[in-house]
Structure formats: C-alpha cells, structure tokens
Motif scaffolding. Structure first.
Motif, PDB file in Angstrom:
ATOM      1  N   TRP A  75      14.943  -1.246   4.354  1.00  0.00           N
ATOM      2  CA  TRP A  75      13.896  -0.361   3.525  1.00  0.00           C
ATOM      3  C   TRP A  75      15.017   1.033   3.105  1.00  0.00           C
ATOM      4  O   TRP A  75      14.982   1.269   1.977  1.00  0.00           O
ATOM      5  CB  TRP A  75      12.820   0.116   4.276  1.00  0.00           C
ATOM      6  CG  TRP A  75      12.219   1.130   3.576  1.00  0.00           C
ATOM      7  CD1 TRP A  75      11.309   1.004   2.373  1.00  0.00           C
ATOM      8  CD2 TRP A  75      12.161   2.539   3.764  1.00  0.00           C
ATOM      9  NE1 TRP A  75      11.026   2.306   2.155  1.00  0.00           N
ATOM     10  CE2 TRP A  75      11.351   3.276   2.868  1.00  0.00           C
ATOM     11  CE3 TRP A  75      12.938   3.429   4.564  1.00  0.00           C
ATOM     12  CZ2 TRP A  75      11.141   4.719   2.830  1.00  0.00           C
ATOM     13  CZ3 TRP A  75      12.986   4.643   4.495  1.00  0.00           C
ATOM     14  CH2 TRP A  75      12.144   5.291   3.617  1.00  0.00           C
ATOM     15  N   LYS A  76      15.577   1.268   4.086  1.00  0.00           N
ATOM     16  CA  LYS A  76      16.500   2.703   3.982  1.00  0.00           C
ATOM     17  C   LYS A  76      17.840   2.286   3.098  1.00  0.00           C
ATOM     18  O   LYS A  76      18.009   3.088   2.017  1.00  0.00           O
ATOM     19  CB  LYS A  76      17.126   3.149   5.394  1.00  0.00           C
ATOM     20  CG  LYS A  76      17.716   4.371   5.351  1.00  0.00           C
ATOM     21  CD  LYS A  76      17.857   5.166   6.559  1.00  0.00           C
ATOM     22  CE  LYS A  76      18.770   6.277   6.399  1.00  0.00           C
ATOM     23  NZ  LYS A  76      18.135   7.501   6.837  1.00  0.00           N
ATOM     24  N   GLY A  77      18.269   0.960   3.230  1.00  0.00           N
ATOM     25  CA  GLY A  77      19.316   0.586   2.289  1.00  0.00           C
ATOM     26  C   GLY A  77      18.884   0.471   0.767  1.00  0.00           C
ATOM     27  O   GLY A  77      19.601   1.179   0.007  1.00  0.00           O
ATOM     28  N   ARG A  78      17.540   0.129   0.482  1.00  0.00           N
ATOM     29  CA  ARG A  78      17.120  -0.054  -0.828  1.00  0.00           C
ATOM     30  C   ARG A  78      16.929   1.601  -1.391  1.00  0.00           C
ATOM     31  O   ARG A  78      17.001   1.421  -2.504  1.00  0.00           O
ATOM     32  CB  ARG A  78      15.669  -0.798  -0.729  1.00  0.00           C
ATOM     33  CG  ARG A  78      15.966  -2.322  -0.610  1.00  0.00           C
ATOM     34  CD  ARG A  78      14.874  -3.040  -0.505  1.00  0.00           C
ATOM     35  NE  ARG A  78      13.612  -2.695   0.218  1.00  0.00           N
ATOM     36  CZ  ARG A  78      13.499  -3.176   1.211  1.00  0.00           C
ATOM     37  NH1 ARG A  78      14.170  -4.176   1.798  1.00  0.00           N
ATOM     38  NH2 ARG A  78      12.337  -2.739   1.866  1.00  0.00           N
ATOM     39  N   GLN A  79      16.302   2.468  -0.570  1.00  0.00           N
ATOM     40  CA  GLN A  79      16.266   3.717  -0.978  1.00  0.00           C
ATOM     41  C   GLN A  79      17.356   4.598  -1.507  1.00  0.00           C
ATOM     42  O   GLN A  79      17.354   5.271  -2.428  1.00  0.00           O
ATOM     43  CB  GLN A  79      15.678   4.376   0.226  1.00  0.00           C
ATOM     44  CG  GLN A  79      14.306   4.153   0.673  1.00  0.00           C
ATOM     45  CD  GLN A  79      13.327   3.738  -0.437  1.00  0.00           C
ATOM     46  OE1 GLN A  79      12.854   4.558  -1.145  1.00  0.00           O
ATOM     47  NE2 GLN A  79      12.891   2.605  -0.500  1.00  0.00           N
ATOM     48  N   SER A  80      18.652   4.228  -0.852  1.00  0.00           N
ATOM     49  CA  SER A  80      19.835   4.934  -1.237  1.00  0.00           C
ATOM     50  C   SER A  80      20.454   4.160  -2.134  1.00  0.00           C
ATOM     51  O   SER A  80      21.670   4.651  -3.024  1.00  0.00           O
ATOM     52  CB  SER A  80      20.530   5.193   0.029  1.00  0.00           C
ATOM     53  OG  SER A  80      21.246   3.761   0.554  1.00  0.00           O
ATOM     54  N   ALA A  81      20.076   3.205  -2.813  1.00  0.00           N
ATOM     55  CA  ALA A  81      20.597   2.377  -3.599  1.00  0.00           C
ATOM     56  C   ALA A  81      20.307   2.705  -5.187  1.00  0.00           C
ATOM     57  O   ALA A  81      19.681   3.197  -5.349  1.00  0.00           O
ATOM     58  CB  ALA A  81      20.453   0.592  -3.477  1.00  0.00           C
ATOM     59  N   ALA A 113       0.875  -1.200   0.118  1.00  0.00           N
ATOM     60  CA  ALA A 113      -0.098  -0.014  -0.130  1.00  0.00           C
ATOM     61  C   ALA A 113       0.578   1.212   0.158  1.00  0.00           C
ATOM     62  O   ALA A 113       0.218   2.354  -0.015  1.00  0.00           O
ATOM     63  CB  ALA A 113      -0.983   0.095   1.120  1.00  0.00           C
ATOM     64  N   GLY A 114       2.377   1.225   0.137  1.00  0.00           N
ATOM     65  CA  GLY A 114       2.968   2.438  -0.111  1.00  0.00           C
ATOM     66  C   GLY A 114       3.389   2.749   1.257  1.00  0.00           C
ATOM     67  O   GLY A 114       3.964   3.776   1.478  1.00  0.00           O
ATOM     68  N   TYR A 115       3.521   1.987   2.250  1.00  0.00           N
ATOM     69  CA  TYR A 115       3.774   2.414   3.509  1.00  0.00           C
ATOM     70  C   TYR A 115       5.303   1.899   3.884  1.00  0.00           C
ATOM     71  O   TYR A 115       5.846   0.823   3.411  1.00  0.00           O
ATOM     72  CB  TYR A 115       2.955   1.736   4.492  1.00  0.00           C
ATOM     73  CG  TYR A 115       1.802   2.677   4.957  1.00  0.00           C
ATOM     74  CD1 TYR A 115       1.432   3.397   5.808  1.00  0.00           C
ATOM     75  CD2 TYR A 115       0.709   2.703   3.713  1.00  0.00           C
ATOM     76  CE1 TYR A 115       0.151   4.085   5.968  1.00  0.00           C
ATOM     77  CE2 TYR A 115      -0.323   3.254   3.706  1.00  0.00           C
ATOM     78  CZ  TYR A 115      -0.912   4.345   4.792  1.00  0.00           C
ATOM     79  OH  TYR A 115      -1.875   4.769   4.857  1.00  0.00           O
ATOM     80  N   ARG A 116       6.182   2.452   4.862  1.00  0.00           N
ATOM     81  CA  ARG A 116       7.516   1.951   5.061  1.00  0.00           C
ATOM     82  C   ARG A 116       7.488   1.588   6.698  1.00  0.00           C
ATOM     83  O   ARG A 116       6.724   1.995   7.283  1.00  0.00           O
ATOM     84  CB  ARG A 116       8.425   3.188   4.754  1.00  0.00           C
ATOM     85  CG  ARG A 116       8.274   4.107   5.700  1.00  0.00           C
ATOM     86  CD  ARG A 116       9.701   5.071   5.727  1.00  0.00           C
ATOM     87  NE  ARG A 116       9.932   6.249   6.857  1.00  0.00           N
ATOM     88  CZ  ARG A 116       9.931   5.977   8.211  1.00  0.00           C
ATOM     89  NH1 ARG A 116      10.095   4.925   8.536  1.00  0.00           N
ATOM     90  NH2 ARG A 116       9.835   7.102   8.854  1.00  0.00           N
ATOM     91  N   PRO A 117       8.580   0.714   6.960  1.00  0.00           N
ATOM     92  CA  PRO A 117       8.655   0.324   8.126  1.00  0.00           C
ATOM     93  C   PRO A 117       8.938   1.290   9.246  1.00  0.00           C
ATOM     94  O   PRO A 117       9.874   2.187   8.763  1.00  0.00           O
ATOM     95  CB  PRO A 117       9.440  -0.795   8.264  1.00  0.00           C
ATOM     96  CG  PRO A 117      10.101  -1.052   6.899  1.00  0.00           C
ATOM     97  CD  PRO A 117       9.675  -0.083   5.893  1.00  0.00           C
ATOM     98  N   CYS A 118       8.549   1.295  10.538  1.00  0.00           N
ATOM     99  CA  CYS A 118       8.783   2.213  11.488  1.00  0.00           C
ATOM    100  C   CYS A 118      10.199   2.072  11.909  1.00  0.00           C
ATOM    101  O   CYS A 118      10.623   0.911  12.058  1.00  0.00           O
ATOM    102  CB  CYS A 118       7.828   2.029  12.615  1.00  0.00           C
ATOM    103  SG  CYS A 118       8.298   2.833  14.168  1.00  0.00           S
ATOM    104  N   GLY A 119      11.042   3.062  12.240  1.00  0.00           N
ATOM    105  CA  GLY A 119      12.327   2.924  12.570  1.00  0.00           C
ATOM    106  C   GLY A 119      12.612   2.550  13.952  1.00  0.00           C
ATOM    107  O   GLY A 119      13.860   2.382  14.448  1.00  0.00           O
TER     108      GLY A 119
END
Length: 84
Positions: A78-84, A62-68
C-alpha cells in the motif's frame, strides 16, 4: 447479530462476525489479534471507534489502509502505491 462495515462505509447487520477490525478515525484495518490493536484496546478509548469488516477487500473499498504491524506485507505494498 454482528455489525460490520460494507464497501460503501455504511454499517450492516451480519450473522457472521468480521474477520478484520479497524479504527474509524485512523482508517486502519488489521487482524483481530493484532498486537498493536490489542494494546490500544487495553489502554481504553480505542473500542469506541472500532469497526469490523468481513474481509480485507471490503476494508480497502471502504477507504481503510492495512496495519503496518499485523499486515506488514500488505502495508508495504500500500505504501509503495502511495508514493508512486
């Protein structure tokens, strides 16, 4: 009856409660016992934007990201995939 959000982002009725909660504005999801979410709920205002998901896969679809805070490992992945 419970109202959950599906993979398409649309609400639907469910006989089972959601296993994860999310915030509609920030598009973050996490465990129902997340300390960060519980603090936000206690301050007020957060509940109006709260949504629920049957599982983590549906929240992600649904487009939500996991809580840190409560889903730290999932968040870091998730964060690692965003910066790749």
């Amino acid at each position: 009856m419970y109202t959950l959000v599906g993979a398409d982002g649309a609400p639907y009725a469910s006989a089972e409660p959601g296993r994860f909660g999310g915030h509609r504005r920030t598009e973050v999801y996490g465990r129902l016992d997340c300390p960060s979410a519980l603090r936000a709920l206690a301050r007020g205002g957060y509940a109006a934007h709260r949504v629920f998901f049957a599982d983590a896969q549906t929240a992600v679809a649904a487009g939500y990201r996991p809580c840190g805070t409560c889903l730290r490992e999932e968040y870091l992945a998730w964060k690692g995939r965003q910066s790749a």
